[in-house]
Scaffold this motif. Structure first.
Motif, short mmCIF file in Angstrom:
data_model
loop_
_atom_site.label_atom_id
_atom_site.label_comp_id
_atom_site.label_asym_id
_atom_site.label_seq_id
_atom_site.Cartn_x
_atom_site.Cartn_y
_atom_site.Cartn_z
N ARG A 64 28.94 41.50 37.75
CA ARG A 64 29.10 41.53 36.30
C ARG A 64 30.45 42.18 36.00
NH1 ARG A 64 28.85 44.31 31.77
NH2 ARG A 64 28.15 43.19 29.91
N ILE A 65 31.30 41.43 35.29
CA ILE A 65 32.66 41.89 34.98
C ILE A 65 32.68 42.33 33.52
CG2 ILE A 65 35.08 41.19 34.87
CD1 ILE A 65 34.05 38.75 36.73
N GLY A 66 32.97 43.59 33.26
CA GLY A 66 33.05 44.06 31.88
C GLY A 66 34.15 43.33 31.13
N ALA A 67 33.93 43.15 29.82
CA ALA A 67 34.87 42.39 28.99
C ALA A 67 36.27 42.98 29.02
CB ALA A 67 34.37 42.36 27.55
N LEU A 68 36.36 44.31 29.23
CA LEU A 68 37.66 44.97 29.15
C LEU A 68 38.34 45.17 30.51
CD1 LEU A 68 36.75 47.63 26.45
CD2 LEU A 68 38.33 45.72 26.16
N VAL A 69 37.74 44.63 31.56
CA VAL A 69 38.40 44.72 32.87
C VAL A 69 39.73 43.97 32.78
CG1 VAL A 69 38.29 44.04 35.31
CG2 VAL A 69 36.25 44.94 34.16
N ARG A 70 40.81 44.67 33.13
CA ARG A 70 42.14 44.05 33.02
C ARG A 70 42.33 42.99 34.10
NH1 ARG A 70 43.64 46.22 27.95
NH2 ARG A 70 42.04 47.81 27.84
N ASN A 71 43.12 42.00 33.81
CA ASN A 71 43.35 40.90 34.76
C ASN A 71 43.83 41.41 36.11
OD1 ASN A 71 44.52 38.22 32.49
ND2 ASN A 71 42.54 39.23 32.70
N THR A 72 44.70 42.42 36.13
CA THR A 72 45.18 42.99 37.39
C THR A 72 44.02 43.55 38.20
OG1 THR A 72 47.30 43.63 36.42
CG2 THR A 72 46.66 44.80 38.41
N ASP A 73 43.14 44.30 37.53
CA ASP A 73 42.04 44.96 38.24
C ASP A 73 41.00 43.96 38.74
OD1 ASP A 73 43.19 47.48 37.76
OD2 ASP A 73 42.38 47.48 35.73
N LEU A 74 40.78 42.90 37.96
CA LEU A 74 39.83 41.87 38.40
C LEU A 74 40.38 41.14 39.62
CD1 LEU A 74 37.19 40.42 37.98
CD2 LEU A 74 38.29 38.97 36.25
N ALA A 75 41.67 40.79 39.56
CA ALA A 75 42.28 40.07 40.69
C ALA A 75 42.31 40.92 41.95
CB ALA A 75 43.70 39.64 40.32
N ALA A 76 42.42 42.25 41.78
CA ALA A 76 42.58 43.14 42.93
C ALA A 76 41.25 43.68 43.46
CB ALA A 76 43.49 44.32 42.56
N ASP A 77 40.17 43.43 42.74
CA ASP A 77 38.88 43.96 43.18
C ASP A 77 38.52 43.39 44.56
OD1 ASP A 77 36.19 45.32 42.05
OD2 ASP A 77 35.68 43.57 43.27
N GLU A 78 38.12 44.28 45.46
CA GLU A 78 37.87 43.84 46.84
C GLU A 78 36.78 42.78 46.94
OE1 GLU A 78 37.17 46.84 49.79
OE2 GLU A 78 38.96 47.95 49.16
#
Lengths: 217, 316
Positions: free
Chosen positions: B68-82
């Motif tokens: 589950r990805i929070g609405a405010l997760v930044r694009n950088t952080d989503l792309a970098a999530d392991e």
């Protein structure tokens, strides 16, 4: 208030006068009419401004700004930190890049009011002419500019890029998503693609960043 | 930019209430698209509800084995999530193919889903545009159409959706979670989230005006090799002419969604049965109803070749 070229102060005064007039008309001639969002009296006139604090390059500043003020305009027009440049004002050129709470962003595409309490680093906070940041010194050594207008944004961006690679954030050109990224010229070109240099000093910019990043690795 | 009032929301439902109670109010998160459009007065909200303070910035495992990805997760952080890099590589790749490092640091997951089109006529406020001014007409039809839609368009609009992330979300069968002012939540499958233009191209998603996206859920990982290939006019920092999100399994089966060709991420599940036969067979079905212009007909062949390259890449 419709003219984008009118100075901010006049625009705001005109706006407040307009809102006050609208409020006066609505109360005197049409008391039964429901207040529209734009004509809602005192609250909205006051609500067009906001108080906030910004910590810029280690110094705290209290500001009272029109809500429309971008972080870029707050830095340049209200704090007189004109090192950060306005290029396109639409997030396409990167000249306005600053580091907010450790991350590089386009200061033209965010509102100052959205950054109450934030820590902002601009080119003025990285180094001084007497004591330059290693990247500033490397840009000088490698001639990483011609006119220099994009340079503050290039350098702020490059400082953040080196940190992003150190933190293991992958890029579009990273061959293996699950491996630690390396700082190759190809990686630097991709990661710096949000900073446009109209003079075309790219090859020297890559050399300057490579020198500093290499010495840190 | 038109004047606006501003407030910070304390909870998702309160944010939705604040927008519900104020005609002309809008949510603001990253703001990278909204502020750009406000400067051009294409968007002119009278009130902004800042949702950045809501605790919607985490990526968490779901009981079903997904994320589950929070609405405010930044694009950088989503792309970098392991976990995303390991199990949903197509999503990391799509995010990293979009925008610039600066923009990805600001742009949010929910905001990316709500990006407005980059159709040049939408941006040119001197021209009619049914999206910008409903009923005014479409300047793109009969105009310069090289970048515009080849399928799913209407007599009212041939704009494309500019998101890379949404194309990957579509191929991953993501679902969008929302909340209304009364606290009611609902789940919208990504397939139903973006709309085709029809006669109302200004209505771009299934969201109500006062409905706030709270997160995006990804189902369990489906394995396979994940590929996102984007073809654009320069090597970086440009919108797609055509993009392909593909998940290819060892037996040759797989999933495909296209970006840059329609008003929404373009996927037809029935076309995917042709995956083992190759790109030509898949795109023949996927784009069977295409109605390109003479300027953008190249996108049909480009889509086929990009998918062929993606399949080759996945098998190598």
């Amino acid at each position: 208030m419709d003219s984008p070229t009118t100075p901010l102060i006049s625009r705001r005064d005109a706006l407040l006068a307009g809102a006050a007039t609208a409020a006066a008309i609505s109360t005197s001639s049409a008391p039964a009419a429901p207040a529209t969002a734009q004509a809602a009296p005192a609250a909205s006139a006051a609500g067009f401004r906001a108080k906030l604090s910004l910590n810029v390059n280690g110094t705290a500043h209290a500001l009272d700004l029109d809500t429309r003020t971008t972080l870029l305009d707050a830095l340049r027009e209200h704090l007189q930190l004109t090192g950060t440049k306005k290029g396109c004002d639409h997030g396409q050129c990167g000249a306005c890049t600053v580091i907010v709470d450790g991350r590089r962003i386009n200061s033209c595409l965010t509102l100052a009011v959205m950054h109450d309490g934030a820590q902002v680093t601009t080119i003025e906070g990285l180094g001084t002419p007497q004591n330059m940041h290693p990247l500033q010194a490397a840009f000088v050594r490698h001639d990483g500019y011609q006119c220099g207008y994009c340079t503050p944004g290039q350098i702020c961006s490059a400082v953040a890029v080196i940190d992003e690679v150190r933190r293991g954030i992958p890029s579009h050109v990273s061959a293996d998503l699950t491996a630690r990224p390396i700082l190759s010229a190809e990686e630097l070109r991709e990661r710096m693609s949000g900073n446009i240099c109209r003079c075309g000093a790219y090859s020297n910019i890559v050399e300057a960043i490579t020198e500093v990043a290499g010495s840190k690795a | 930019m038109k004047a606006f009032t501003y407030e910070r929301a304390a909870t998702p439902a309160q944010a939705a209430s604040a927008v519900a109670g104020r005609p002309g109010a809008k949510f603001i998160a990253g703001g990278t698209n909204l502020l750009d459009l406000m400067k051009l007065q294409i968007e002119a909200p009278v009130h902004l509800v800042d949702v950045n303070g809501l605790a919607l910035d985490r990526i968490e495992p779901t009981p079903e084995g997904g994320l589950r990805i929070g609405a405010l997760v930044r694009n950088t952080d989503l792309a970098a999530d392991e976990r995303v890099r390991r199990d949903y590589g197509v999503l990391s790749r799509a995010l990293l193919a979009g925008a610039s490092g600066q923009l990805r640091n600001k742009a949010t997951t929910a905001g990316n889903l709500l990006q407005r089109t980059r159709c040049p006529y939408f941006y040119d406020t001197d021209q009619p545009c049914n999206k910008r001014r409903p009923g005014s007409g479409c300047s793109a039809i009969g105009g310069v159409t090289r970048q515009l839609a080849v399928i799913g368009g209407s007599r009212s609009c041939i704009a494309t959706n500019p998101s890379d992330m949404a194309v990957a979300m579509r191929v991953l069968d993501a679902s969008v979670e929302t909340v209304r002012p009364d606290g009611r939540a609902r789940v919208i499958p990504i397939a139903d989230f973006h709309r085709l233009p029809g006669d109302t191209p200004h209505i771009e998603t299934a969201l109500e005006r006062d409905e706030l996206i709270t997160g995006v859920t990804l189902p369990r990982p489906v394995g396979g090799t994940h590929v996102y290939r984007k073809v654009r006019d320069r090597a970086s920092y440009a919108f797609a002419l055509v993009s392909v999100a593909a998940i290819v399994q060892r037996d040759g089966s797989g999933r495909v969604a296209l970006g840059g060709v329609a008003h929404k991420p373009w996927r037809i599940e029935a076309a995917e049965s042709a995956m083992p036969q190759g790109a030509k067979a898949v795109t023949a079905r996927l784009l069977a109803d295409a109605q390109p212009t003479h300027e953008n007909a190249f996108k049909l062949q480009l889509a086929e070749r990009t998918l062929a390259a993606a399949i080759t890449q996945a098998r190598s």
